[in-house]
Write a protein that holds these residues in place. Structure first.
Motif, PDB file in Angstrom:
ATOM      1  N   HIS A 119       0.792  -1.225   0.000  1.00 24.83           N
ATOM      2  CA  HIS A 119       0.000   0.000   0.000  1.00 24.83           C
ATOM      3  C   HIS A 119       0.832   1.288   0.000  1.00 24.83           C
ATOM      4  O   HIS A 119       0.304   2.349  -0.360  1.00 24.83           O
ATOM      5  N   CYS A 120       2.074   1.224   0.429  1.00 21.63           N
ATOM      6  CA  CYS A 120       2.878   2.431   0.600  1.00 21.63           C
ATOM      7  C   CYS A 120       4.086   2.398  -0.337  1.00 21.63           C
ATOM      8  O   CYS A 120       4.598   1.329  -0.661  1.00 21.63           O
ATOM      9  N   ARG A 121       4.544   3.556  -0.727  1.00 24.06           N
ATOM     10  CA  ARG A 121       5.615   3.588  -1.720  1.00 24.06           C
ATOM     11  C   ARG A 121       6.945   3.104  -1.156  1.00 24.06           C
ATOM     12  O   ARG A 121       7.680   2.372  -1.818  1.00 24.06           O
ATOM     13  N   TRP A 122       7.285   3.534   0.048  1.00 30.16           N
ATOM     14  CA  TRP A 122       8.553   3.111   0.652  1.00 30.16           C
ATOM     15  C   TRP A 122       8.287   2.521   2.037  1.00 30.16           C
ATOM     16  O   TRP A 122       7.506   3.059   2.823  1.00 30.16           O
ATOM     17  N   VAL A 123       8.941   1.401   2.324  1.00 33.62           N
ATOM     18  CA  VAL A 123       8.826   0.764   3.632  1.00 33.62           C
ATOM     19  C   VAL A 123      10.206   0.256   4.043  1.00 33.62           C
ATOM     20  O   VAL A 123      10.907  -0.367   3.246  1.00 33.62           O
ATOM     21  N   ALA A 124      10.597   0.555   5.268  1.00 39.61           N
ATOM     22  CA  ALA A 124      11.845   0.024   5.826  1.00 39.61           C
ATOM     23  C   ALA A 124      11.526  -0.645   7.148  1.00 39.61           C
ATOM     24  O   ALA A 124      10.718  -0.142   7.927  1.00 39.61           O
ATOM     25  N   TRP A 125      12.138  -1.786   7.407  1.00 38.73           N
ATOM     26  CA  TRP A 125      11.908  -2.529   8.659  1.00 38.73           C
ATOM     27  C   TRP A 125      12.950  -2.064   9.666  1.00 38.73           C
ATOM     28  O   TRP A 125      14.108  -2.458   9.593  1.00 38.73           O
TER      29      TRP A 125
END
Length: 380
Positions: A119-125
């Motif tokens: 759903h989101c353009r950028w994701v970081a864990w």
């Protein structure tokens, strides 16, 4: 001629016995490629019967954030540090978005991570507080995204907007149109934890925003310049408490028209998670020491460790503009707005009834507007 290269004995598939030999050409470059393939196969066969989280998916997605060099939509970015107990994808994501979303995920669920990824353009864990993740994940490690963004909306992941995407768009439009350095939505008193009276939603129908001397950091909107100045004096020891004063220290408190609470946008800021009954910030190590940490850092940077909140003035939309499309955030040229300034010792809400009567007379006639402004304008 080809030479067989056999896998290490440690790379045995549990059910099918020894791994078949892999042959590669003698040329050095192909040997290197073959070795890399062998290592990858070996890694995939270790603990093959045990389910593993989608680490490859995660790493590939984070790598994409580094490699995608295009700016966010309209150069607007919503940034959040999000966990497993929120409904942000139901409220912030939808048709008509004039922004992109960057999530720093601090939870432990691979399935939840993949939901954010879809759903989101950028994701970081990445574990950490919101401002800590903004500094490390975005400002330090994804500077190309930071540098291409003009406005940042740093939201706690449980902030809920009355009109969803339309409200978030209106925040970006209002901040840009009226050159606000720091801004925030107003909070619904019935559904929100109100820390400062200046952040409570003002229900006057034609109010646009109020100038204030600081904004809360559960939902601040900052220009890139304001965000950069704040990050330059930030320290990762700060996990939340002190962030509003840090931003004021970094960006100054001389202007009375730089910071605002936007009353045409209403949000909810719940005191506790409905699902857990707790604040997510309490999960961060040294949460109990956050006040002491801020006071020490403020002393080191020459900042005031406490800045009392102060209402400065309100900006109203003339009555004849109230028929505008709600989704446009009631943006009007500056000369068509009414600026009302009250003495600090007056209670703002006690004056609204008489102000409302006067504002019904607002017109585009310069002479009449001048009379009305003189009647409404009060100096400190």
């Amino acid at each position: 001629e080809q030479t067989p290269v056999r896998m290490s004995p440690s790379c045995k598939k549990k059910k099918d016995g020894a791994v078949a030999a892999i042959t590669v050409p003698r040329e050095g470059i192909f040997i290197l490629v073959g070795g890399a393939i062998g290592i990858a196969l070996c890694w995939g066969m270790i603990n093959c019967d045990t389910p593993r989280p989608p680490i490859v998916e995660k790493d590939n997605f984070i790598a994409r954030a580094f490699s995608d060099l295009s700016p966010p939509r309209a150069r607007n970015l919503v940034f959040t540090s999000a966990g497993d107990n929120n409904d942000l994808m139901d409220n912030w994501i939808g048709p008509g978005m004039e922004y992109d979303v960057f999530v720093a995920y601090y939870g432990n669920s691979p399935e939840r991570f993949l939901q954010y990824q879809r759903h989101c353009r950028w994701v970081a864990w990445h574990k950490g507080s919101k401002i800590g993740n903004f500094w490390e994940v975005l400002y330090v490690n994804h500077r190309h995204i930071f540098n291409q963004t003009e406005y940042f909306f740093m939201l706690d992941d449980d902030i809920w907007f009355s009109r969803g995407v339309a409200d978030i768009n209106a925040m970006f439009r209002t901040s840009r149109a009226y050159n606000l350095t720091l801004a925030m939505p107003s909070f619904d008193a019935e559904t929100s934890r109100i820390s400062w009276e200046i952040t409570e939603h003002d229900p006057t129908p034609n109010i646009l925003f109020s100038y204030v001397n600081k904004v809360e950091f559960n939902a601040p909107m900052l220009t890139r310049d304001a965000a950069a100045k704040t990050m330059e004096i930030y320290h990762p020891r700060i996990i939340g408490y002190g962030s509003p004063m840090l931003a004021v220290c970094a960006n100054g408190n001389q202007s009375e028209t730089a910071y605002a609470v936007v009353h045409s946008v209403v949000a909810s800021n719940p005191a506790r998670r409905a699902s857990t009954g707790k604040r997510e910030l309490e999960l961060i190590p040294d949460y109990e020491k956050r006040r002491e940490v801020w006071k020490e850092h403020a002393h080191e940077k020459g900042c005031d460790d406490k800045v009392p909140s102060r209402y400065i003035a309100s900006v109203y939309v003339p009555r004849d503009a109230m028929n505008n499309n709600e989704d446009d955030g009631m943006l009007l040229p500056e000369e068509r707005l009414l600026h009302i300034k009250h003495p600090d010792e007056c209670k703002r809400r006690h004056l609204l009834s008489c102000l409302d009567i006067l504002l019904t007379q607002a017109t585009d006639d310069p002479a009449q507007r001048s009379i009305i402004n003189q009647a409404l304008l009060q100096t400190d």
